[in-house]
Design a protein around this motif. Structure first.
Motif, short mmCIF file in Angstrom:
data_model
loop_
_atom_site.label_atom_id
_atom_site.label_comp_id
_atom_site.label_asym_id
_atom_site.label_seq_id
_atom_site.Cartn_x
_atom_site.Cartn_y
_atom_site.Cartn_z
N THR A 161 0.97 -1.09 -0.30
CA THR A 161 -0.42 0.06 -0.18
C THR A 161 0.89 1.33 0.09
N TRP A 162 1.90 1.07 0.03
CA TRP A 162 2.90 2.45 0.03
C TRP A 162 3.52 2.62 -1.53
N GLU A 163 3.33 1.32 -2.06
CA GLU A 163 3.94 1.90 -3.01
C GLU A 163 3.39 2.67 -4.53
N GLY A 164 4.68 3.69 -4.71
CA GLY A 164 4.53 5.17 -5.43
C GLY A 164 3.77 6.22 -4.92
N LYS A 165 3.81 6.12 -3.27
CA LYS A 165 3.73 7.52 -2.52
C LYS A 165 4.86 8.03 -1.70
N LEU A 166 4.27 8.94 -1.66
CA LEU A 166 6.09 9.89 -0.70
C LEU A 166 6.46 9.72 0.51
N LYS A 167 7.71 9.07 1.68
CA LYS A 167 7.59 8.94 2.71
C LYS A 167 6.69 9.92 3.58
N SER A 168 6.50 11.49 3.04
CA SER A 168 5.33 11.77 3.92
C SER A 168 4.21 11.73 4.05
N GLU A 169 3.72 10.80 3.39
CA GLU A 169 2.21 10.46 2.83
C GLU A 169 2.57 8.77 3.46
N VAL A 170 3.53 8.38 4.10
CA VAL A 170 3.15 6.82 4.73
C VAL A 170 3.94 7.08 6.42
N MET A 171 3.90 7.76 6.63
CA MET A 171 4.58 8.39 7.72
C MET A 171 3.68 8.05 8.97
N ASP A 172 1.98 7.84 9.37
CA ASP A 172 1.05 7.75 10.07
C ASP A 172 0.91 6.77 10.17
N THR A 173 1.56 5.55 8.78
CA THR A 173 0.99 4.40 9.06
C THR A 173 1.76 3.11 8.48
N GLY A 174 3.15 3.23 10.39
CA GLY A 174 3.91 2.77 10.21
C GLY A 174 5.31 3.19 10.23
N TRP A 175 5.20 3.80 9.76
CA TRP A 175 6.74 4.12 9.15
C TRP A 175 7.92 3.49 10.11
N ALA A 176 7.45 4.43 11.32
CA ALA A 176 8.22 3.93 12.26
C ALA A 176 8.63 2.96 12.95
N ARG A 177 7.37 1.50 12.86
CA ARG A 177 7.71 0.59 13.46
C ARG A 177 8.33 -0.23 11.70
N TRP A 178 7.77 -0.09 10.77
CA TRP A 178 9.22 -0.56 9.54
C TRP A 178 11.08 -0.05 9.66
N LYS A 179 10.97 0.73 10.00
CA LYS A 179 12.66 1.38 10.31
C LYS A 179 12.88 0.52 11.53
N ALA A 180 12.35 0.80 13.21
CA ALA A 180 12.67 0.00 13.73
C ALA A 180 12.92 -1.14 14.24
N ASP A 181 11.95 -1.90 13.51
CA ASP A 181 11.77 -3.75 13.31
C ASP A 181 11.62 -3.91 11.79
N PRO A 182 12.08 -4.28 10.52
CA PRO A 182 11.90 -4.84 9.15
C PRO A 182 11.21 -5.89 9.57
N ALA A 183 11.49 -7.27 10.39
CA ALA A 183 11.72 -8.25 10.52
C ALA A 183 10.29 -8.57 10.72
N ALA A 184 9.44 -7.80 12.12
CA ALA A 184 8.44 -7.92 12.34
C ALA A 184 7.50 -7.40 11.98
N PHE A 185 7.43 -5.89 10.90
CA PHE A 185 6.77 -5.19 10.99
C PHE A 185 5.62 -5.65 9.87
N VAL A 186 4.03 -5.72 10.57
CA VAL A 186 3.41 -6.00 9.16
C VAL A 186 2.75 -4.69 8.60
N MET A 187 2.18 -4.58 7.35
CA MET A 187 1.61 -3.76 7.30
C MET A 187 0.05 -3.56 7.15
N ASP A 188 -0.35 -2.74 7.43
CA ASP A 188 -2.09 -2.74 7.44
C ASP A 188 -2.49 -3.49 6.73
N ASP A 189 -2.26 -4.36 5.34
CA ASP A 189 -3.46 -5.11 4.24
C ASP A 189 -2.82 -6.51 5.04
#
Length: 149
Positions: A10-38
């Motif tokens: 769901t982040w593809e084609g979007k700017l970083k500023s557009e996904v900051m509230d949808t888990g960006w910090a969790r993705w950067k902190a622990d990409p192995a455990a990160f699960v997207m909203d979908d």
């Protein structure tokens, strides 16, 4: 097809500023455990492809092969070849730039590559797998707010 880049769904084609509230910090902190909203798990999916690519290459390809991939997949492929885990994804030692070229030495029948080195942008000496994987995994890469995915 399995040499494609990491899929951020769901982040593809979007700017970083557009996904900051949808888990960006969790993705950067622990990409192995990160699960997207979908429900997608980008790094586990990418890691599975990297491991599968090596299995196919070791089974079907000639002794010397050239693999061309995007940076995140290249990072996973080298770490997987050396016997690493998904946690090595955050290790800056395995960061890949565009047009990066690396070489791995893998003995016939061995479960993992013995060593690796960079050939382009700058040539580095051979590094044993154990040394590469034991390196500290401290990394924090900042990027521009307008970066696209």
């Amino acid at each position: 097809d399995d040499l494609r880049e990491i899929e951020l769904h769901t982040w593809e084609g979007k700017l970083k500023s557009e996904v900051m509230d949808t888990g960006w910090a969790r993705w950067k902190a622990d990409p192995a455990a990160f699960v997207m909203d979908d429900g997608a798990r980008p790094l586990p999916d990418l890691w599975a492809r990297a491991v599968g690519n090596w299995a196919a290459l070791r089974r079907d390809a000639p002794g010397c092969s050239l693999v061309v991939s995007h940076g995140a997949l290249g990072r996973c492929m080298v770490a997987a070849a050396l016997g690493g885990t998904m946690d090595t994804f955050k290790n800056p030692r395995f960061q890949f730039d565009n047009c990066e070229l690396v070489e791995v030495a893998w003995a016939p029948g061995a479960p993992a590559a013995a060593c690796w080195r960079r050939l382009h942008r700058a040539r580095t000496p051979w590094e044993a797998a154990e040394e590469a994987l034991a390196a500290s995994s401290t990394s924090s890469s900042a990027s521009a707010v307008g970066q696209a995915f």
